[in-house]
Scaffold this motif. Structure first.
Motif, short mmCIF file in Angstrom:
data_model
loop_
_atom_site.label_atom_id
_atom_site.label_comp_id
_atom_site.label_asym_id
_atom_site.label_seq_id
_atom_site.Cartn_x
_atom_site.Cartn_y
_atom_site.Cartn_z
N ARG A 61 0.81 -1.22 0.00
CA ARG A 61 0.00 0.00 0.00
C ARG A 61 0.84 1.27 0.00
O ARG A 61 0.33 2.34 -0.28
N TYR A 96 1.88 -1.98 4.62
CA TYR A 96 2.82 -0.88 4.50
C TYR A 96 4.25 -1.31 4.86
O TYR A 96 4.45 -2.11 5.79
N THR A 138 -5.62 3.73 8.47
CA THR A 138 -6.86 4.27 7.92
C THR A 138 -6.60 5.59 7.19
O THR A 138 -7.11 5.82 6.08
N ASP A 188 -4.56 4.87 4.01
CA ASP A 188 -5.43 4.28 3.00
C ASP A 188 -6.24 5.36 2.28
O ASP A 188 -6.48 5.28 1.07
N SER A 189 -6.68 6.37 3.03
CA SER A 189 -7.49 7.44 2.44
C SER A 189 -6.66 8.30 1.48
O SER A 189 -7.24 9.00 0.63
N THR A 242 -4.23 6.91 -0.45
CA THR A 242 -3.64 6.00 -1.42
C THR A 242 -4.67 5.64 -2.50
O THR A 242 -5.74 5.11 -2.19
N GLU A 286 -6.70 3.62 -5.15
CA GLU A 286 -6.97 2.18 -5.27
C GLU A 286 -6.28 1.62 -6.51
O GLU A 286 -6.21 2.28 -7.54
#
Length: 285
Positions: free
Chosen positions: A35, A63, A277, A280-281, A283, A285
């Motif tokens: 990620r 990660y 979290t 991820d926001s 990164t 998709e």
């Protein structure tokens, strides 16, 4: 000072020296960059071990996580000149570390004083960074109460920089009488970390904590996703001050229950979840 929840590395992690254009830095690394990659910068009197509880859960979230000792800090070498430890010089080190990691922009996390250093790096060049997390780090110099303690420590170091064991004993003598004793192995680690750190590093970084100006407006103008994360109380920067900083930065805000100045060590599972979290926001998709 931050106290690691444990001292042994998890099975997925390894310790090595990261070679950069500005010298070698001791790091702990875990995970593969499924990620993304994250660089974790410790605070005053701290080290890469302060993030040891985050390595496994963040690696499990996909990660690659790299925690670093800054120059002159614990296992990273550093010169005996105070001029080497300005926030600008240390920010350049962070940029060199990010470049050495490769693989594109990294998620940058700065704990306490490390947040001031990370901010300096982003303000100098934001391109290497996918996001910035200010972890228990405030907008400017530390609180007045902590300034008094830090001034005493800096003065002691200036007078006794060639007798670091004496400064350590004097510092620990100031611990509250009702403080819960540390485990013997942790006590020895904290002492050895202190003795291994270059005294000029502690003097220089202590002075930064006493004098750092408010640069929030500058940082707000930089188009990098930002997170302000802290415990429920904080002795270095009051939590309402960090709340206000998050508003000024248009940053995400997380408060970790059961933690104070070092959520990374005091509640690492929740802290790791909040970081993953947030990353991820940021990164695609």
């Amino acid at each position: 000072m931050s106290k690691p929840p444990r001292l042994s590395l998890p099975p997925r992690a390894r310790a090595y020296l990261l070679d950069t254009a500005r010298g070698a830095f001791a790091v702990h690394e875990a995970g593969a960059p499924v990620r993304g990659t994250a660089l974790l910068v410790p605070g005053f009197t701290g080290s890469k071990e302060d993030f040891i509880g985050l390595l496994e859960p963040l690696a499990g979230a996909g990660y690659r996580v790299v925690a670093v000792d800054g120059r002159g800090q614990y296992q990273s070498p550093g010169p005996r000149e105070e001029s080497a430890y300005t926030v600008e010089e240390l920010g350049r080190d962070v940029l060199a570390q990010a470049a050495a990691l490769g693989g594109g922009p990294v998620h940058l996390v700065g704990h306490s004083f490390g947040g001031l250093v990370s901010r300096a790096a982003v303000l100098r060049d934001a391109a290497p960074f996918a996001s910035l997390t200010l972890l228990s780090s405030g907008p400017a110099a530390i609180s007045e109460e902590q300034q008094a303690r830090t001034k005493l420590l800096v003065a002691a170091l200036e007078a006794l920089r060639e007798d670091m064991p004496a400064v350590w004993e004097a510092m620990r003598a100031q611990d509250p009488e009702n403080a819960v004793p540390d485990a013997p192995e942790l006590t020895e680690f904290l002492r050895q970390r202190w003795l291994a750190t270059v005294p000029e590093q502690l003097i220089g970084t202590g002075r930064v904590l006493l004098s750092e100006p408010d640069r929030v407006a500058e940082l707000a103008a930089v188009a990098v996703p930002k997170l302000v994360l802290s415990g429920v109380v904080d002795y270095a920067w009051p939590v309402p001050l960090m709340d206000d900083m998050a508003v000024r930065l248009s940053a995400s805000r997380v408060i970790v229950e059961g933690a104070e100045h070092s959520p990374n060590a005091e509640n690492p599972q929740v802290t790791a979840g909040a970081l993953a979290t947030f990353w991820d926001s940021c990164t695609p998709e």
